[in-house]
Write a protein that holds these residues in place. Structure first.
Motif, mmCIF file in Angstrom:
data_model
loop_
_atom_site.group_PDB
_atom_site.id
_atom_site.type_symbol
_atom_site.label_atom_id
_atom_site.label_comp_id
_atom_site.label_asym_id
_atom_site.label_seq_id
_atom_site.Cartn_x
_atom_site.Cartn_y
_atom_site.Cartn_z
ATOM 1 N N GLU A 1 38.266 7.689 25.366
ATOM 2 C CA GLU A 1 37.909 8.643 24.333
ATOM 3 C C GLU A 1 38.211 10.059 24.740
ATOM 4 O OE1 GLU A 1 34.600 9.047 21.743
ATOM 5 O OE2 GLU A 1 33.833 7.136 22.463
ATOM 6 N N ALA A 2 37.824 10.389 25.977
ATOM 7 C CA ALA A 2 37.992 11.761 26.445
ATOM 8 C C ALA A 2 39.466 12.114 26.533
ATOM 9 C CB ALA A 2 37.324 11.916 27.793
ATOM 10 N N GLN A 3 40.305 11.129 26.794
ATOM 11 C CA GLN A 3 41.709 11.430 27.033
ATOM 12 C C GLN A 3 42.446 11.955 25.807
ATOM 13 O OE1 GLN A 3 43.385 8.040 28.965
ATOM 14 N NE2 GLN A 3 42.176 8.397 30.819
ATOM 15 N N LEU A 4 42.062 11.509 24.630
ATOM 16 C CA LEU A 4 42.761 11.962 23.430
ATOM 17 C C LEU A 4 42.613 13.478 23.269
ATOM 18 C CD1 LEU A 4 44.386 11.196 20.919
ATOM 19 C CD2 LEU A 4 42.235 10.844 19.716
ATOM 20 N N ALA A 5 41.388 13.969 23.441
ATOM 21 C CA ALA A 5 41.141 15.398 23.244
ATOM 22 C C ALA A 5 41.928 16.247 24.229
ATOM 23 C CB ALA A 5 39.650 15.696 23.363
ATOM 24 N N PHE A 6 42.231 15.719 25.412
ATOM 25 C CA PHE A 6 42.893 16.510 26.438
ATOM 26 C C PHE A 6 44.331 16.060 26.708
ATOM 27 C CE2 PHE A 6 38.398 17.085 27.008
ATOM 28 C CZ PHE A 6 38.297 18.456 27.186
ATOM 29 N N ALA A 7 44.890 15.214 25.841
ATOM 30 C CA ALA A 7 46.236 14.698 26.067
ATOM 31 C C ALA A 7 47.282 15.789 25.864
ATOM 32 C CB ALA A 7 46.507 13.538 25.108
ATOM 33 N N ASP A 8 48.389 15.716 26.623
ATOM 34 C CA ASP A 8 49.485 16.671 26.482
ATOM 35 C C ASP A 8 50.402 16.302 25.326
ATOM 36 O OD1 ASP A 8 48.796 18.410 28.473
ATOM 37 O OD2 ASP A 8 49.955 17.379 30.021
ATOM 38 N N ILE A 9 50.544 15.012 25.084
ATOM 39 C CA ILE A 9 51.401 14.562 23.993
ATOM 40 C C ILE A 9 50.609 13.534 23.172
ATOM 41 C CG2 ILE A 9 53.634 13.533 23.366
ATOM 42 C CD1 ILE A 9 54.509 14.157 26.275
ATOM 43 N N ILE A 10 50.668 13.667 21.863
ATOM 44 C CA ILE A 10 49.967 12.726 20.996
ATOM 45 C C ILE A 10 50.910 12.290 19.877
ATOM 46 C CG2 ILE A 10 48.059 12.451 19.338
ATOM 47 C CD1 ILE A 10 46.482 14.468 21.044
ATOM 48 N N VAL A 11 50.975 11.005 19.637
ATOM 49 C CA VAL A 11 51.681 10.478 18.472
ATOM 50 C C VAL A 11 50.621 9.943 17.519
ATOM 51 C CG1 VAL A 11 53.480 8.946 17.627
ATOM 52 C CG2 VAL A 11 53.569 9.760 19.993
ATOM 53 N N SER A 12 50.593 10.492 16.290
ATOM 54 C CA SER A 12 49.582 10.093 15.321
ATOM 55 C C SER A 12 50.229 9.445 14.108
ATOM 56 C CB SER A 12 48.793 11.321 14.843
ATOM 57 O OG SER A 12 47.648 11.507 15.589
ATOM 58 N N GLY A 13 49.544 8.477 13.547
ATOM 59 C CA GLY A 13 50.040 7.815 12.347
ATOM 60 C C GLY A 13 49.091 7.992 11.179
ATOM 61 N N GLY A 14 49.654 7.951 9.968
ATOM 62 C CA GLY A 14 48.843 8.087 8.763
ATOM 63 C C GLY A 14 49.081 6.929 7.812
ATOM 64 N N LYS A 15 48.548 7.070 6.607
ATOM 65 C CA LYS A 15 48.634 5.934 5.692
ATOM 66 C C LYS A 15 50.042 5.739 5.153
ATOM 67 C CE LYS A 15 46.856 8.582 1.845
ATOM 68 N NZ LYS A 15 45.782 8.946 0.987
ATOM 69 N N GLY A 16 50.933 6.720 5.427
ATOM 70 C CA GLY A 16 52.340 6.533 5.085
ATOM 71 C C GLY A 16 52.969 5.365 5.833
ATOM 72 N N LEU A 17 52.273 4.861 6.848
ATOM 73 C CA LEU A 17 52.775 3.683 7.564
ATOM 74 C C LEU A 17 52.525 2.396 6.771
ATOM 75 C CD1 LEU A 17 51.619 4.703 11.137
ATOM 76 C CD2 LEU A 17 53.941 4.704 10.266
ATOM 77 N N GLN A 18 51.780 2.528 5.718
ATOM 78 C CA GLN A 18 51.599 1.471 4.703
ATOM 79 C C GLN A 18 50.711 0.304 5.090
ATOM 80 O OE1 GLN A 18 55.534 0.480 3.283
ATOM 81 N NE2 GLN A 18 55.954 2.623 2.852
ATOM 82 N N LYS A 19 50.862 -0.253 6.295
ATOM 83 C CA LYS A 19 49.952 -1.353 6.646
ATOM 84 C C LYS A 19 49.677 -1.397 8.148
ATOM 85 C CE LYS A 19 53.801 -4.559 6.197
ATOM 86 N NZ LYS A 19 54.305 -5.795 5.648
ATOM 87 N N ALA A 20 48.618 -2.116 8.485
ATOM 88 C CA ALA A 20 48.115 -2.130 9.862
ATOM 89 C C ALA A 20 49.209 -2.507 10.863
ATOM 90 C CB ALA A 20 46.942 -3.096 9.970
ATOM 91 N N GLU A 21 50.022 -3.518 10.548
ATOM 92 C CA GLU A 21 51.031 -3.990 11.498
ATOM 93 C C GLU A 21 52.004 -2.873 11.882
ATOM 94 O OE1 GLU A 21 49.509 -5.602 8.929
ATOM 95 O OE2 GLU A 21 51.117 -6.919 8.231
ATOM 96 N N ASN A 22 52.298 -1.999 10.885
ATOM 97 C CA ASN A 22 53.283 -0.948 11.146
ATOM 98 C C ASN A 22 52.789 0.084 12.140
ATOM 99 O OD1 ASN A 22 54.987 -2.191 9.379
ATOM 100 N ND2 ASN A 22 54.441 -0.891 7.635
#
Lengths: 276, 367
Positions: free
Chosen positions: B235-256
């Motif tokens: 949990e703590a690592q996300l807040a302090f990460a140097d690089i983050i890749v985030s996804g949204g609902k544009g990915l359409q479904k869980a598998e994606n």
């Protein structure tokens, strides 16, 4: 055992739209739901009722249309419901809201002593997480927020043991009734109501209370009773410049290549982090 | 009810209220305080972030910054006092008692209410952590004053010297500025990582005021039986990460969502998500970036298929570089991202993963 569960009817925020010209919220047609965080507290209250017997009273402060949320809560199994509604409550901030709700809980307490008050961890529209602590402080109840699990309740000794989420770990707290609890999301999942509950929810009359029913000091509710003043509501400004668009002929793979080239040339320091 | 009333008062009324003149009694409230969150000798970094912010506010007002440290007496208290001064405090109040060893609402709110009533600060800031939110809600009620949660911006209103606290409202679709005009202290909570970490200045000096509350443990009902530390620090690592890749609902479904994990793996990045994805259960809620999730400040934030609602924006807009991928050229994310790709995230993500992988191989061979 008498448990009061405070809930709030909120707009389903996933569906809120902003009017593109006037920048105001388009409330029409936005479905109203029970604040999702409240459901974890309601379910926990119902489980305690299943185990120890007694009553679960759901309480909300809001406009008359909030009746729908109370009936929904009853369809899950709540025993009865109180709708605290008055134009004088409009514009209440969290301090004024906790005062009004506490007034109603005190009246319920006179009818039958209240052992536990449950509130949602926070709401999805205000996100303040302040009303629960406000009620606990005013009622002089033990305040148990972010509860992940109720380990034990002993009605004879009036003791309650809970696991509370804190930073970097879980506190195991032993406390005493009466207490105010907010449950953590994911701590349980809401049951399906029985057919009986659904019929009962539709038929049972709600208690409709207003300021005259339970509020002693009218100056403590509504805008007048709210220390905070909303001085401005606004749409955030976009950054001075919009995103620079990366364009490339040749589909996704060309776009990806152009993006990586751009990152490496514009932010040479970043390159070391990206391909180490 | 929410902090922002369902029907915000008309602007005219608020403007009139701004001319409010404080009573002499309330004018005696001076100074900007930060309640330093200390648990088992460890200080939550949000407290230092807030000291930086308190410094700016205090300088505008021409007053002192106070840091309040609560806990059991111990060797680490001196060290924390020194750190608080190095990060901007002029005066440190150490409130020490065995009953304050572990956080509990009752003793902490009792002591803080007394300390505020004794020293009368005009502004009290707390981190919006489980401790800060629990304590703030309790003491704003004992002090009967205004409290604004989860602020993203703090300023001093020039016409009346009161705190102007800005926060997202209506589930993060709009921003509002809230003021506490006729009550003191003015209170606010601020989420971790929203404010910039100030420079540490080891040469700064300050005073230490010792407060001895002499609490009788037996008056407190709730006891801490045990503390179980989290095993994984994910949990703590996300807040302090140097690089983050985030996804949204544009990915359409869980598998994606796997495409996000793939790119993150190649980049050694953490994975984030917008609220609709965590609500739909595609990823666990501890990975949510936004007003109701984590606030992040990475060097690079890649947002794939995220529309960029304010709810999400406030959680990531302080990133050094934001690269957004969205098929809608008018998506609000392009209003605050630095770079954008208009295209289908389902195709662009694997293309990025593949090409970063190749470049990494080339890089490895070269070195």
């Amino acid at each position: 055992m008498h448990i009061v569960v405070c809930i709030k009817q909120v707009p389903d925020s996933a569906q809120i739209r902003i009017h593109p010209v006037t920048n105001t919220i388009m409330r029409q047609g936005v479905p109203a739901i029970i604040n999702p965080y409240d459901l974890f507290s309601l379910e926990e209250a119902l489980r305690l009722k299943d185990r120890f017997g007694g009553r679960v009273t759901v309480l909300t402060m809001g406009p008359p249309m909030a009746e729908a949320s109370l009936r929904k809560a009853m369809s899950f199994g709540a025993t009865d419901a109180v709708l605290l509604t008055d134009r004088k409550f409009a514009g209440s901030d969290t301090l004024a809201t906790s005062y009004a709700l506490t007034s109603a809980i005190r009246k319920l307490h006179e009818e039958e002593p209240v052992d536990l008050v449950f509130c949602g961890k926070q709401t999805i529209d205000g996100d303040t997480a302040q009303v629960g602590p406000g009620i606990a402080t005013r009622m002089n109840m033990q305040q148990l927020t972010y509860v992940a699990k109720i380990e034990d309740v002993n009605l004879d000794s009036r003791e309650i043991t809970v696991q509370r989420r804190s930073e970097g770990g879980v506190q195991v707290l032993k406390s005493r009734l009466p207490a105010m609890i907010t449950m953590l999301e994911g701590s349980n999942s809401m049951r399906f109501g029985t057919m009986d509950d659904m019929f009962r929810a539709a038929r049972t009359p709600l208690k409709l209370w207003n300021k005259d029913t339970c509020v002693d000091d009218e100056a403590k509710v509504g805008l007048k009773g709210s220390p905070t003043v909303v001085s401005k509501v606004f749409v955030p400004k976009p950054r001075a410049e919009k995103a620079k668009m990366i364009e490339a002929e040749g589909g996704a793979s060309a776009q990806a290549a152009a993006a990586i080239d751009m990152l490496f040339t514009t932010y040479p320091k970043l390159a070391n982090d990206l391909v180490r | 009810m929410s902090q922002a009333p369902a029907n915000p008062p008309p602007a005219k009324k608020a403007a009139g209220g701004r001319k409010f003149e404080l009573s002499e009694e309330l004018k005696a409230y001076k100074g900007v305080w930060v309640i330093v969150e200390q648990e088992r000798g460890k200080v939550h970094t949000v407290s230092y972030e807030l000291l930086g912010e308190a410094r700016k506010l205090a300088d505008k007002l021409g007053v002192e910054v106070g840091a309040v440290i609560l806990g059991a007496p111990g060797p680490f208290i001196n060290e924390i006092s020194g750190e608080a001064i190095a990060y901007g405090a002029d005066v440190v109040y150490t409130v020490l008692d065995a009953a304050l060893a572990e956080y509990r609402t009752e003793p902490y709110s009792k002591v803080m209410t007394d300390v505020v009533n004794t020293f009368k600060p005009e502004i009290v800031l707390l981190g919006a952590s489980t401790l800060g939110r629990d304590l703030a809600g309790a003491i704003a009620t004992t002090l009967l004053t205004g409290l604004t949660a989860d602020c993203t911006e703090l300023d001093i209103s020039p016409e009346n010297r009161s705190l102007a606290a800005t926060r997202p409202t209506f589930g993060g679709t709009l921003l509002c500025t809230i003021q506490t005009l006729a009550y003191r202290p003015q209170m606010a909570t601020i989420r971790p990582r929203v404010m910039q970490m100030p420079e540490r200045d080891g040469t700064r000096t300050g005073r230490v005021v010792e407060v001895t509350p002499n609490l009788a443990e037996d008056i407190f009902v709730t006891k801490v039986l045990d503390f179980i530390p989290d095993s994984d620090q994910e949990e703590a690592q996300l807040a302090f990460a140097d690089i983050i890749v985030s996804g949204g609902k544009g990915l359409q479904k869980a598998e994606n969502f796997k495409l996000v994990w793939d790119l993150a793996e190649v980049l050694g990045a953490e994975v984030g998500a917008s609220r609709p994805c965590t609500q739909a259960g595609w990823v666990t809620s501890d990975r949510q970036v936004g007003q109701t999730g984590k606030t992040v400040r990475p060097k690079l934030y890649i947002a794939a298929g995220i529309s960029g609602a304010i709810q999400h924006r406030v959680g990531c807009e302080n990133s050094d570089v934001i690269l957004a991928i969205n098929s809608d050229p008018n998506a609000p994310i392009f209003d605050f991202a630095h770079h954008g790709i208009v295209g289908d995230a389902l195709q662009i993500l694997p293309a990025l993963t593949e090409q970063f992988r190749q470049r990494r191989l080339v890089n490895r061979k070269a070195s």
